[in-house]
Motif scaffolding. Structure first.
Motif, PDB file in Angstrom:
ATOM      1  N   VAL A   6      77.402  62.218  15.753  1.00 58.36           N
ATOM      2  CA  VAL A   6      75.950  62.202  15.864  1.00 58.36           C
ATOM      3  C   VAL A   6      75.563  60.773  15.521  1.00 58.36           C
ATOM      4  O   VAL A   6      76.017  60.224  14.513  1.00 58.36           O
ATOM      5  CB  VAL A   6      75.284  63.210  14.902  1.00 58.36           C
ATOM      6  N   PHE A  55      81.961  64.637  12.884  1.00 57.77           N
ATOM      7  CA  PHE A  55      82.064  66.086  12.689  1.00 57.77           C
ATOM      8  C   PHE A  55      83.284  66.592  13.436  1.00 57.77           C
ATOM      9  O   PHE A  55      83.620  66.088  14.503  1.00 57.77           O
ATOM     10  CB  PHE A  55      80.827  66.801  13.250  1.00 57.77           C
ATOM     11  N   ILE A  60      78.107  72.363  14.325  1.00 56.68           N
ATOM     12  CA  ILE A  60      77.432  71.656  13.230  1.00 56.68           C
ATOM     13  C   ILE A  60      76.906  70.312  13.731  1.00 56.68           C
ATOM     14  O   ILE A  60      75.797  69.900  13.381  1.00 56.68           O
ATOM     15  CB  ILE A  60      78.370  71.486  12.022  1.00 56.68           C
ATOM     16  N   SER A  63      73.724  71.007  15.768  1.00 56.13           N
ATOM     17  CA  SER A  63      72.579  71.375  14.923  1.00 56.13           C
ATOM     18  C   SER A  63      72.086  70.178  14.111  1.00 56.13           C
ATOM     19  O   SER A  63      70.884  70.026  13.893  1.00 56.13           O
ATOM     20  CB  SER A  63      72.908  72.559  14.022  1.00 56.13           C
ATOM     21  N   THR A  64      73.000  69.302  13.696  1.00 58.31           N
ATOM     22  CA  THR A  64      72.603  68.097  12.967  1.00 58.31           C
ATOM     23  C   THR A  64      71.807  67.164  13.871  1.00 58.31           C
ATOM     24  O   THR A  64      70.777  66.622  13.466  1.00 58.31           O
ATOM     25  CB  THR A  64      73.837  67.371  12.402  1.00 58.31           C
ATOM     26  N   GLU A  65      72.263  66.982  15.097  1.00 63.02           N
ATOM     27  CA  GLU A  65      71.538  66.133  16.050  1.00 63.02           C
ATOM     28  C   GLU A  65      70.121  66.672  16.266  1.00 63.02           C
ATOM     29  O   GLU A  65      69.146  65.921  16.215  1.00 63.02           O
ATOM     30  CB  GLU A  65      72.275  66.069  17.388  1.00 63.02           C
ATOM     31  N   GLN A  67      68.355  68.530  14.316  1.00 61.00           N
ATOM     32  CA  GLN A  67      67.584  68.371  13.078  1.00 61.00           C
ATOM     33  C   GLN A  67      67.071  66.938  12.939  1.00 61.00           C
ATOM     34  O   GLN A  67      65.893  66.716  12.674  1.00 61.00           O
ATOM     35  CB  GLN A  67      68.462  68.739  11.891  1.00 61.00           C
ATOM     36  N   ILE A  68      67.946  65.962  13.131  1.00 61.18           N
ATOM     37  CA  ILE A  68      67.562  64.551  12.988  1.00 61.18           C
ATOM     38  C   ILE A  68      66.502  64.172  14.022  1.00 61.18           C
ATOM     39  O   ILE A  68      65.577  63.412  13.718  1.00 61.18           O
ATOM     40  CB  ILE A  68      68.790  63.634  13.081  1.00 61.18           C
TER      41      ILE A  68
END
Length: 98
Positions: A6, A55, A60, A63-65, A67-68
């Protein structure tokens, strides 16, 4: 084991682009060389790789991308600058009182 990245690019107009890839070097060069004319970064070059995280779990990473991408510019800059202690306060909602 496959690695997913990410990443956050700082654009020439001081905006940020967040993405995900399994080949960070190749993807950065695609952004920098304007491979995709319809992309956000096309008219905002030159670009700078400001942040990346590795990652092993693609779910995960995705989902992190996501979220950011929802974060404010200030919160992204805190992440980029390793100011992790500032992240909780930057996550709080601000309400305008009239």
């Amino acid at each position: 084991m496959k690695i997913y990245y990410v990443y956050i690019l700082k654009c020439s107009d001081n905006t940020y682009y967040t993405g995900i890839t399994s080949n960070l070097e190749k993807r950065f060069m695609e952004h920098q060389s304007a491979k995709y004319k319809d992309s956000y970064t096309y008219s905002r070059r030159p670009l700078q790789l400001a942040f990346y995280a590795e990652f092993t779990n693609p779910e995960i990473a995705i989902s992190t991308e996501k979220q950011i991408k929802k974060w404010s510019k200030a919160k992204k800059e805190a992440l980029i600058n390793n100011a992790f202690d500032k992240l909780p306060n930057l996550a709080k909602k601000r309400f305008n009182h009239k």
